[in-house]
Design a protein around this motif. Structure first.
Motif, PDB file in Angstrom:
ATOM      1  N   THR A   1       0.838  -1.180   0.000  1.00 55.71           N
ATOM      2  CA  THR A   1       0.000   0.000   0.000  1.00 55.71           C
ATOM      3  C   THR A   1       0.884   1.245   0.000  1.00 55.71           C
ATOM      4  OG1 THR A   1      -1.736  -1.158   1.217  1.00 55.71           O
ATOM      5  CG2 THR A   1      -1.801   1.236   1.238  1.00 55.71           C
ATOM      6  N   ARG A   2       0.660   2.122  -0.939  1.00 59.96           N
ATOM      7  CA  ARG A   2       1.430   3.356  -1.034  1.00 59.96           C
ATOM      8  C   ARG A   2       0.543   4.536  -0.716  1.00 59.96           C
ATOM      9  NH1 ARG A   2       5.442   2.918  -6.115  1.00 59.96           N
ATOM     10  NH2 ARG A   2       6.494   4.418  -4.797  1.00 59.96           N
ATOM     11  N   GLU A   3       1.153   5.607  -0.207  1.00 60.54           N
ATOM     12  CA  GLU A   3       0.366   6.775   0.170  1.00 60.54           C
ATOM     13  C   GLU A   3      -0.334   7.366  -1.044  1.00 60.54           C
ATOM     14  OE1 GLU A   3       4.392   8.422  -1.073  1.00 60.54           O
ATOM     15  OE2 GLU A   3       3.612   6.631  -0.068  1.00 60.54           O
ATOM     16  N   ILE A   4      -1.476   7.964  -0.806  1.00 65.97           N
ATOM     17  CA  ILE A   4      -2.229   8.624  -1.869  1.00 65.97           C
ATOM     18  C   ILE A   4      -1.516   9.919  -2.266  1.00 65.97           C
ATOM     19  CG2 ILE A   4      -4.359   9.882  -2.412  1.00 65.97           C
ATOM     20  CD1 ILE A   4      -4.800   6.911  -2.527  1.00 65.97           C
TER      21      ILE A   4
ATOM     22  N   ASP B   1       0.436  17.305  -3.918  1.00 64.92           N
ATOM     23  CA  ASP B   1       1.654  16.498  -3.772  1.00 64.92           C
ATOM     24  C   ASP B   1       2.544  16.630  -4.999  1.00 64.92           C
ATOM     25  OD1 ASP B   1       0.911  15.205  -1.221  1.00 64.92           O
ATOM     26  OD2 ASP B   1      -0.696  14.335  -2.426  1.00 64.92           O
TER      27      ASP B   1
ATOM     28  N   ARG C   1       3.920   3.396  -9.522  1.00 66.61           N
ATOM     29  CA  ARG C   1       2.708   4.111  -9.139  1.00 66.61           C
ATOM     30  C   ARG C   1       1.623   3.902 -10.200  1.00 66.61           C
ATOM     31  NH1 ARG C   1       1.474   6.927  -5.125  1.00 66.61           N
ATOM     32  NH2 ARG C   1       3.036   7.234  -3.510  1.00 66.61           N
TER      33      ARG C   1
ATOM     34  N   ASP D   1      -3.185   4.781  -6.753  1.00 64.45           N
ATOM     35  CA  ASP D   1      -2.604   5.483  -5.605  1.00 64.45           C
ATOM     36  C   ASP D   1      -2.241   6.933  -5.932  1.00 64.45           C
ATOM     37  OD1 ASP D   1      -0.098   5.298  -7.027  1.00 64.45           O
ATOM     38  OD2 ASP D   1       0.248   3.337  -6.116  1.00 64.45           O
ATOM     39  N   THR D   2      -2.422   7.339  -7.200  1.00 67.33           N
ATOM     40  CA  THR D   2      -2.072   8.686  -7.634  1.00 67.33           C
ATOM     41  C   THR D   2      -3.231   9.235  -8.461  1.00 67.33           C
ATOM     42  OG1 THR D   2       0.258   8.019  -7.695  1.00 67.33           O
ATOM     43  CG2 THR D   2      -0.314  10.070  -8.801  1.00 67.33           C
TER      44      THR D   2
ATOM     45  N   ARG E   1      -8.695  13.701  -1.299  1.00 65.61           N
ATOM     46  CA  ARG E   1      -7.797  12.811  -0.555  1.00 65.61           C
ATOM     47  C   ARG E   1      -8.575  11.967   0.457  1.00 65.61           C
ATOM     48  NH1 ARG E   1      -2.476  13.594  -0.332  1.00 65.61           N
ATOM     49  NH2 ARG E   1      -2.646  15.869  -0.614  1.00 65.61           N
TER      50      ARG E   1
ATOM     51  N   GLU F   1      -8.731   7.944   0.413  1.00 65.68           N
ATOM     52  CA  GLU F   1      -8.285   7.151   1.565  1.00 65.68           C
ATOM     53  C   GLU F   1      -9.421   6.285   2.094  1.00 65.68           C
ATOM     54  OE1 GLU F   1      -5.370   6.708   2.618  1.00 65.68           O
ATOM     55  OE2 GLU F   1      -4.139   8.466   2.155  1.00 65.68           O
TER      56      GLU F   1
ATOM     57  N   ARG G   1      -9.950   2.960   0.086  1.00 68.60           N
ATOM     58  CA  ARG G   1      -8.925   1.919   0.062  1.00 68.60           C
ATOM     59  C   ARG G   1      -9.334   0.737   0.916  1.00 68.60           C
ATOM     60  NH1 ARG G   1      -2.899   4.425   0.212  1.00 68.60           N
ATOM     61  NH2 ARG G   1      -2.622   3.435  -1.797  1.00 68.60           N
TER      62      ARG G   1
END
Length: 245
Positions: free
Chosen positions: A2-5, A32, A171, A192-193, A217, A221, A224
């Motif tokens: 799992t990667r950050e949004i 971001d 990504r 994730d992007t 965001r 989140e 997910r």
């Protein structure tokens, strides 16, 4: 994994008369990455801006410049965009006959390499270049214009590409009609992007942009699906459950 949004506002929706100010505003608002949609009037039916504009706005922010080249041919222009300040350069699988060569060229310039797929292009187009990629961009509108409606048919493709990526450090980006209303479904499918244009640049101030970015965001989140104990995740496809390992 799992990667950050990541939220990447598309400056295509910004006020071009005050582009530098707009970029500074979304930087302050919590963007971001900065997504730069380059259109040539040939590969897509619109013209936006080129490497000189990217060079001019590069000093405004230290955020990653995510440059999406909707141009063909593309190889001749890769160096110009690299020198202009792009951090990630994404080319279309449909834009030329030698995708592998284009991706090698991007990495040879010291940049992250991405590939984008139009809605009608199957994920099989990237099967043999996955190990050259840092990013896969799924178009959820037909490229060429901002403000189009999200194509829900692409959610299944996103989920299948998430499965193809596996544990590679790639990504998975989505661009086209992304809003707070569908960001959850996009993230649930495996992205994730998230690129958003009109949904971010709604309002007139950095505070408005910050609220828009935060809403997207939070929705992403919330969509997910947590990792299971074996490291896999269970994602919702369209009309079915898709297990991604």
């Amino acid at each position: 994994m799992t990667r950050e949004i990541v939220i990447a506002p598309s400056i295509l929706a910004a006020d071009f008369a005050r582009l530098g100010e707009e970029i500074a505003s979304i930087d302050l608002a919590g963007a971001d990455w900065i997504h730069c949609d380059v259109m040539d009037g040939h590969f897509v039916p619109n013209i936006s801006f080129g490497a000189d504009v990217i060079k001019a706005i590069r000093p405004v922010t230290k955020k990653i410049f995510d440059v999406h080249l909707m141009i063909a041919p593309v190889d001749l222009y890769l160096e110009a965009f690299a020198k202009a300040g792009a951090d990630v350069i994404t080319v279309h699988a449909e834009a030329g006959p030698h995708l592998d060569r284009s991706l090698q060229a991007i990495r040879g310039l010291g940049k992250k390499a991405g590939v984008s797929l139009c809605p009608s292009t199957p994920e099989s187009a990237i099967e043999y270049v996955l190990d050259r990629l840092d990013l896969v961009l799924v178009m959820t509108v037909n490229p060429g214009f901002g403000g189009q409606s999200f194509l829900a048919s692409q959610l299944e493709k996103i989920a299948r590409i998430r499965s193809m990526i596996g544990d590679r450090p790639i990504r998975l980006e989505v661009d086209g009609g992304v809003t707070r209303d569908n960001a959850g479904a996009v993230a649930a499918a495996g992205a994730d992007t998230l690129v958003a244009g009109s949904a971010v640049f709604r309002g007139k101030s950095s505070a408005d942009y910050a609220a828009n970015i935060a809403a997207i965001r939070i929705a992403a989140e919330g969509g997910r699906v947590p990792e299971l104990q074996d490291g896999s995740t269970q994602r919702v496809g369209v009309g079915e459950r898709v297990l991604v390992r």
